[in-house]
Design an enzyme around this catalytic site. Structure first.
Site, PDB file in Angstrom:
ATOM      1  N   CYS A  20       0.846  -1.190   0.000  1.00 58.86           N
ATOM      2  CA  CYS A  20       0.000   0.000   0.000  1.00 58.86           C
ATOM      3  C   CYS A  20       0.882   1.241   0.000  1.00 58.86           C
ATOM      4  O   CYS A  20       1.997   1.230   0.521  1.00 58.86           O
ATOM      5  CB  CYS A  20      -0.909  -0.002   1.232  1.00 58.86           C
ATOM      6  SG  CYS A  20      -2.165   1.308   1.226  1.00 58.86           S
ATOM      7  N   ARG A 143      -4.461   8.033   9.031  1.00 57.54           N
ATOM      8  CA  ARG A 143      -4.310   7.670   7.618  1.00 57.54           C
ATOM      9  C   ARG A 143      -3.247   8.549   6.956  1.00 57.54           C
ATOM     10  O   ARG A 143      -3.561   9.506   6.231  1.00 57.54           O
ATOM     11  CB  ARG A 143      -5.645   7.759   6.886  1.00 57.54           C
ATOM     12  CG  ARG A 143      -6.705   6.819   7.458  1.00 57.54           C
ATOM     13  CD  ARG A 143      -7.952   6.753   6.595  1.00 57.54           C
ATOM     14  NE  ARG A 143      -7.699   6.126   5.316  1.00 57.54           N
ATOM     15  CZ  ARG A 143      -7.690   4.808   5.105  1.00 57.54           C
ATOM     16  NH1 ARG A 143      -7.915   3.963   6.106  1.00 57.54           N
ATOM     17  NH2 ARG A 143      -7.464   4.328   3.899  1.00 57.54           N
ATOM     18  N   CYS A 283     -20.523 -18.479   9.091  1.00 56.89           N
ATOM     19  CA  CYS A 283     -19.734 -17.693   8.144  1.00 56.89           C
ATOM     20  C   CYS A 283     -19.034 -18.653   7.186  1.00 56.89           C
ATOM     21  O   CYS A 283     -19.505 -19.758   6.973  1.00 56.89           O
ATOM     22  CB  CYS A 283     -18.758 -16.772   8.865  1.00 56.89           C
ATOM     23  SG  CYS A 283     -17.619 -17.588   9.988  1.00 56.89           S
ATOM     24  N   ASP A 299     -10.929 -13.011   5.108  1.00 61.94           N
ATOM     25  CA  ASP A 299     -10.052 -11.848   5.026  1.00 61.94           C
ATOM     26  C   ASP A 299      -9.406 -11.531   6.376  1.00 61.94           C
ATOM     27  O   ASP A 299      -8.305 -10.993   6.436  1.00 61.94           O
ATOM     28  CB  ASP A 299     -10.881 -10.649   4.542  1.00 61.94           C
ATOM     29  CG  ASP A 299     -10.039  -9.418   4.313  1.00 61.94           C
ATOM     30  OD1 ASP A 299      -8.921  -9.551   3.792  1.00 61.94           O
ATOM     31  OD2 ASP A 299     -10.500  -8.314   4.649  1.00 61.94           O
ATOM     32  N   CYS A 340     -24.680 -15.997  25.097  1.00 62.10           N
ATOM     33  CA  CYS A 340     -25.158 -15.523  23.801  1.00 62.10           C
ATOM     34  C   CYS A 340     -26.336 -16.363  23.306  1.00 62.10           C
ATOM     35  O   CYS A 340     -27.275 -15.835  22.703  1.00 62.10           O
ATOM     36  CB  CYS A 340     -24.032 -15.555  22.780  1.00 62.10           C
ATOM     37  SG  CYS A 340     -22.646 -14.467  23.164  1.00 62.10           S
ATOM     38  N   CYS A 343     -29.457 -15.071  24.859  1.00 62.40           N
ATOM     39  CA  CYS A 343     -29.644 -13.621  24.801  1.00 62.40           C
ATOM     40  C   CYS A 343     -30.891 -13.277  23.981  1.00 62.40           C
ATOM     41  O   CYS A 343     -31.119 -13.839  22.905  1.00 62.40           O
ATOM     42  CB  CYS A 343     -28.411 -12.961  24.179  1.00 62.40           C
ATOM     43  SG  CYS A 343     -28.536 -11.172  24.026  1.00 62.40           S
ATOM     44  N   CYS A 349     -27.146 -10.080  16.159  1.00 69.48           N
ATOM     45  CA  CYS A 349     -25.695 -10.179  15.951  1.00 69.48           C
ATOM     46  C   CYS A 349     -25.166 -11.608  15.849  1.00 69.48           C
ATOM     47  O   CYS A 349     -24.097 -11.833  15.288  1.00 69.48           O
ATOM     48  CB  CYS A 349     -24.952  -9.449  17.069  1.00 69.48           C
ATOM     49  SG  CYS A 349     -25.003 -10.284  18.667  1.00 69.48           S
ATOM     50  N   CYS A 372     -20.155  -6.732  22.205  1.00 68.40           N
ATOM     51  CA  CYS A 372     -21.432  -7.109  22.817  1.00 68.40           C
ATOM     52  C   CYS A 372     -22.109  -5.906  23.470  1.00 68.40           C
ATOM     53  O   CYS A 372     -23.297  -5.659  23.277  1.00 68.40           O
ATOM     54  CB  CYS A 372     -21.207  -8.230  23.839  1.00 68.40           C
ATOM     55  SG  CYS A 372     -22.711  -8.727  24.717  1.00 68.40           S
TER      56      CYS A 372
END
Length: 444
Positions: A20, A143, A283, A299, A340, A343, A349, A372
């Site tokens: 970059c 940045r 995922c 990623d 979770c 919950c 989420c 959370c």
């Protein structure tokens, strides 16, 4: 013959690897040069590029979606130059199947965009994700380029190039410690420069190995200590940031400014699947490919143990649907802590991104997501209005009607239908854009 896959998947392509022209303090990807210590040039070679484009198209060709998306990231992909991306477009045309439209998305810091880029991006029908962290002082906080020079002016020039050539773009805003303290200033700035599609990306970092916590604890506004970097946004602060911007957005900008987080949450309230992997139950459908053809599970998991193989040795469709990758995706659900699982806002989420699950629950079980508290704070604040918007959509009314209800003070006692009708792919998008859900928020 097309390679049949069990499910669609996307790939974050790194044709320049981690290289970059900026040296952003919070960048998690620059460290990936350590994975390839012998590499001097990170340009994706022609053989890898052609194999990737050919085989990825083949892996998606038999799926029902009429569009096949390529996502180009880095590092900074524009370092490769316009001619490199013309080669990409030529290869896509060469291998494009009948009845399919090839689309490209590029994530860029915008500093190298000029008229030549503007022409290419417009001709190639690119969707550009432009990194811009807000007003000058906030953007230039972290940045900077490798010489320590500010990048704001160059990014704004790049934005003008996109506008001049009528290139479709989103603004990607990293929410760091300083950004979170100025939500109104950030949102109003983005709105004033004409940003209609905004993604807020919270940043939390420990150390470069992804495991050890940073040494110096940072105090959240309630006094809770977190061992993260000084630029990491703290959980309660991020929840407040989102809530404050939501209050601005819902009064005047529903259907005009599309904030990804709000659109995704409204879809989840309506029972639709999440268009953002962070909030999905599982995922594993967003992979990453490095310059040499190495394919990784995600990623955010570009580490040796998550390398699936190389596309020059095994077709990308086979790697993406391998038992190892399926297990990676399922682990998000199976590893969810008990706190979770029970919950009452789990649907908003689903435990968040596994990369951020490094806290402990109230009873000491590992795997609680760092954000959370952010989610709980936001849903407590915005949930009642999201329920009203949900009710409007279920009645066949646009979600934008909530703005008039707020102006006339008719929110109190607003009725919400008991039946929770789910949003289908071909239904109007609940965000109020007027487009079908599959062409709007479902597509990210």
């Amino acid at each position: 013959m097309a390679t049949q896959t069990a499910r669609p998947f996307q790939v974050m392509s790194k044709p320049i690897g981690p290289r970059c022209n900026l040296d952003c303090t919070y960048c998690y990807y620059l460290e990936k040069e350590q994975l390839y210590p012998e590499t001097k040039r990170f340009d994706m070679p022609d053989a890898v590029l052609e194999s990737y484009i050919r085989d990825f198209i083949a892996s998606q060709a038999d799926l029902p979606d009429p569009e096949i998306w390529f996502n180009w990231q880095g590092g900074e992909p524009t370092i490769l130059g316009v001619d490199y991306f013309r080669r990409i477009l030529d290869l896509q045309k060469q291998y494009a199947p009948n009845g399919k439209r090839i689309r490209n998305a590029m994530q860029t810091n915008g500093t190298l965009l000029d008229d030549d880029w503007g022409v290419l991006l417009a001709e190639g029908d690119f969707l550009v994700g432009l990194s811009l962290d807000g007003p000058r002082a906030l953007h230039d906080k972290y940045r900077l380029d490798r010489a320590g020079r500010a990048s704001f002016d160059s990014v704004m020039a790049g934005l003008e190039t996109l506008k001049k050539h009528k290139v479709e773009y989103n603004v990607l805003t990293v929410v760091h410690r300083d950004t979170a303290a100025q939500p109104r200033e950030v949102y109003r700035f983005l709105r004033e420069i004409g940003a209609e599609f905004i993604q807020f990306i919270p940043i939390v970092e420990r150390t470069s190995d992804g495991q050890t916590l940073a040494a110096a604890p940072q105090l959240d506004e309630d006094g809770t200590e977190y061992k993260v970097t000084p630029w990491s946004v703290l959980p309660r602060a991020y929840g407040s940031f989102l809530s404050t911007i939501f209050d601005e957005w819902i009064k005047q900008d529903v259907g005009k400014v599309f904030v990804q987080f709000f659109d995704v949450q409204l879809g989840l309230f309506l029972g639709a699947p999440s268009s953002l992997c962070w909030f999905s139950e599982t995922c594993g459908q967003g992979l990453a490919i490095e310059h040499n053809g190495d394919l990784y599970a995600c990623d955010h998991y570009v580490y040796p143990e998550y390398r699936l193989g190389n596309i020059l040795d095994t077709p990308i469709g086979t790697l993406a649907t391998s038992p190892k990758q399926i297990a990676f995706g399922e682990e998000k659900r199976t590893s969810l802590p008990k706190q979770c699982q029970t919950c009452d806002i789990r649907f908003t989420c689903n435990g968040g991104c596994p990369k951020h699950r490094f806290l402990k629950t109230d009873d000491g079980e590992p795997g609680l997501n760092y954000y959370c508290r952010s989610m709980k704070r936001f849903i407590k604040h915005a949930g009642p209005k999201l329920e009203i918007m949900k009710g409007l959509v279920q009645q066949g009314r646009p979600a934008t009607d909530i703005m008039e209800m707020m102006r006339t003070g008719k929110l109190d006692g607003a009725r919400v239908p008991k039946a929770a009708a789910k949003v289908g792919r071909n239904h109007p998008c609940p965000c109020g854009s007027g487009r079908k859900y599959k062409d709007c928020c479902l597509g990210g």
